[in-house]
Scaffold this motif. Structure first.
Motif, PDB file in Angstrom:
ATOM      1  N   HIS A 257       0.882  -1.164   0.000  1.00  0.00           N
ATOM      2  CA  HIS A 257       0.000   0.000   0.000  1.00  0.00           C
ATOM      3  C   HIS A 257       0.917   1.211   0.000  1.00  0.00           C
ATOM      4  O   HIS A 257       1.435   1.622   1.038  1.00  0.00           O
ATOM      5  N   HIS A 259       1.518   4.609   0.203  1.00  0.00           N
ATOM      6  CA  HIS A 259       0.754   5.757   0.702  1.00  0.00           C
ATOM      7  C   HIS A 259       1.447   7.046   0.264  1.00  0.00           C
ATOM      8  O   HIS A 259       2.449   7.469   0.846  1.00  0.00           O
ATOM      9  N   VAL A 273      -2.757   1.799  -3.947  1.00  0.00           N
ATOM     10  CA  VAL A 273      -3.582   0.877  -3.143  1.00  0.00           C
ATOM     11  C   VAL A 273      -3.496  -0.493  -3.823  1.00  0.00           C
ATOM     12  O   VAL A 273      -4.487  -1.098  -4.218  1.00  0.00           O
ATOM     13  N   LEU A 292     -10.596   1.677   1.237  1.00  0.00           N
ATOM     14  CA  LEU A 292      -9.824   2.036   2.436  1.00  0.00           C
ATOM     15  C   LEU A 292     -10.688   2.805   3.436  1.00  0.00           C
ATOM     16  O   LEU A 292     -10.517   2.664   4.653  1.00  0.00           O
ATOM     17  N   PRO A 296     -10.838   0.353   7.137  1.00  0.00           N
ATOM     18  CA  PRO A 296      -9.594   0.997   7.585  1.00  0.00           C
ATOM     19  C   PRO A 296      -8.528   0.012   8.029  1.00  0.00           C
ATOM     20  O   PRO A 296      -7.349   0.372   8.086  1.00  0.00           O
ATOM     21  N   ALA A 299      -5.581  -0.247   5.656  1.00  0.00           N
ATOM     22  CA  ALA A 299      -4.679   0.877   5.413  1.00  0.00           C
ATOM     23  C   ALA A 299      -3.244   0.576   5.825  1.00  0.00           C
ATOM     24  O   ALA A 299      -2.293   1.094   5.222  1.00  0.00           O
ATOM     25  N   ASN A 300      -3.058  -0.245   6.855  1.00  0.00           N
ATOM     26  CA  ASN A 300      -1.706  -0.523   7.355  1.00  0.00           C
ATOM     27  C   ASN A 300      -1.117  -1.824   6.831  1.00  0.00           C
ATOM     28  O   ASN A 300       0.000  -2.189   7.198  1.00  0.00           O
ATOM     29  N   ARG A 303       1.885  -1.149   4.190  1.00  0.00           N
ATOM     30  CA  ARG A 303       1.964   0.299   3.990  1.00  0.00           C
ATOM     31  C   ARG A 303       3.405   0.791   3.971  1.00  0.00           C
ATOM     32  O   ARG A 303       4.194   0.481   4.861  1.00  0.00           O
TER      33      ARG A 303
END
Length: 358
Positions: A257, A259, A273, A292, A296, A299-300, A303
């Protein structure tokens, strides 16, 4: 509250509800990408013709928009940008003329990448070539040097992308046994590129055309390869042998991911993503942020930030024992340590460790 990693297979089924494309949104995304790209390209051309070299600074946003066009082409290849397969295919083919990427040939190769990503026994389909530590150690000195050169940043993100998009995409290399379709796709794209380029050259001249388009193309190609690299070549990615490989696990944990700041997320059409994309490739790029937002816990997973991604560059070998990507230096240290332990037990080192330390 502790958030546990999601179970990949059940998550893939849950994400299926995001797969439905929105044609109006797709048209909007295409227009706000293609029109600014055309305008900026034209402004660069005017600047070059009038002798204003500062216009070449516009190559940066133009390259960003060309990357975004490629990502739209990428979604078309997955059948996810528009509802209609016909619309996806013909928009993808049209964009392929601008990105110098034969759509049908690339789509088939990319589908193989998705089907085998993270499988050590099925490498070589649309991947960055990656050796295990033991495979590298077993190679001759000359072949080790070649692999090191291939992995050097100047080659990987400079020479390589230019060669890939400008030269290699002109022939369907590696698809000789797959019938006429890869050839038709490639040669059809080549003809369309030649016609478009000839028209532009006739209109503005060879020099101005190359001076505008080559920097944009080369920069966009390097950005594209960098994105693909970071999406799979990060330290804690996931690779497995056939017997342990799972499509869903490899998709979720073998893809990052990435970011990025919001402006870079826009230019790259949310391709950062990537773990969600691999888990459910039919989700349109414009719906990936929704995933996302609603989940949630994703998300990590895998990442990495823009700064952290720079540390991925030296990671060039897969350590099957540690199950992570490591650098050549770390591989040498690790093999020397194992060699020392082996000697202390009275064994003899094999040729691989001797070559690695020579």
């Amino acid at each position: 509250m502790v958030q546990y990693p999601p179970e990949a297979r059940s998550l893939a089924a849950l994400l299926a509800r995001y797969r439905q494309p929105d044609d109006a949104r797709g048209i909007f995304e295409l227009v706000i990408t293609a029109v600014p790209f055309s305008v900026i390209w034209a402004l660069m051309l005017v600047g070059v013709v009038r002798g204003h070299g500062i216009g070449l600074l516009l190559a940066v946003p133009a390259a960003g928009l060309l990357v975004r066009l490629f990502m739209i082409q990428h979604d078309c290849g997955h059948g996810s940008f528009f509802r209609s397969r016909l619309a996806n295919d013909w928009i993808g083919r049209a964009i392929g003329v601008v990105t110098l990427t034969p759509y049908d040939y690339w789509r088939r190769n990319h589908a193989r990448h998705h089907a085998s990503s993270g499988n050590l026994d099925h490498r070589g389909s649309g991947d960055i070539d990656t050796l295990t530590v033991s495979e590298f150690a077993a190679r001759s000195r000359w072949r080790q040097i070649l692999y090191r050169l291939y992995r050097h940043p100047i080659v990987m993100f400079g020479v390589g992308p230019t060669y890939l998009f400008i030269l290699r995409h002109r022939l369907p290399i590696g698809m000789m046994r797959n019938g006429w379709q890869p050839w038709l796709s490639t040669m059809g794209t080549n003809v369309a590129i030649a016609v478009l380029a000839a028209g532009m050259i006739r209109l503005v001249g060879l020099g101005p055309f190359l001076l505008v388009h080559l920097p944009v193309m080369i920069l966009a190609a390097s950005i594209g390869v960098w994105l693909f690299y970071v999406q799979h070549q990060f330290e804690n990615t996931s690779w497995s042998r056939d017997e342990d490989w799972s499509f869903h696990e490899a998709a979720l944990y073998g893809s990052s991911h990435y970011h990025l700041p919001w402006i870079l997320r826009w230019f790259t059409a949310n391709i950062g993503v990537h773990h969600v994309h691999h888990l459910c490739s039919r989700i349109p790029c414009y719906r990936l942020p929704d995933v996302l937002r609603d989940h949630p816990e994703l998300a990590n997973v895998g990442r990495i930030t823009l700064v952290q991604s720079l540390r991925c560059v030296p990671k060039a070998l897969w350590d099957e024992k540690e199950r992570r990507l490591i650098s050549f230096r770390d591989a040498k240290i690790g093999l020397v340590a194992r060699h020392t332990r082996t000697q202390s037990n009275g064994s003899v080192a094999g040729p691989g460790i001797r070559r690695l330390n020579s």
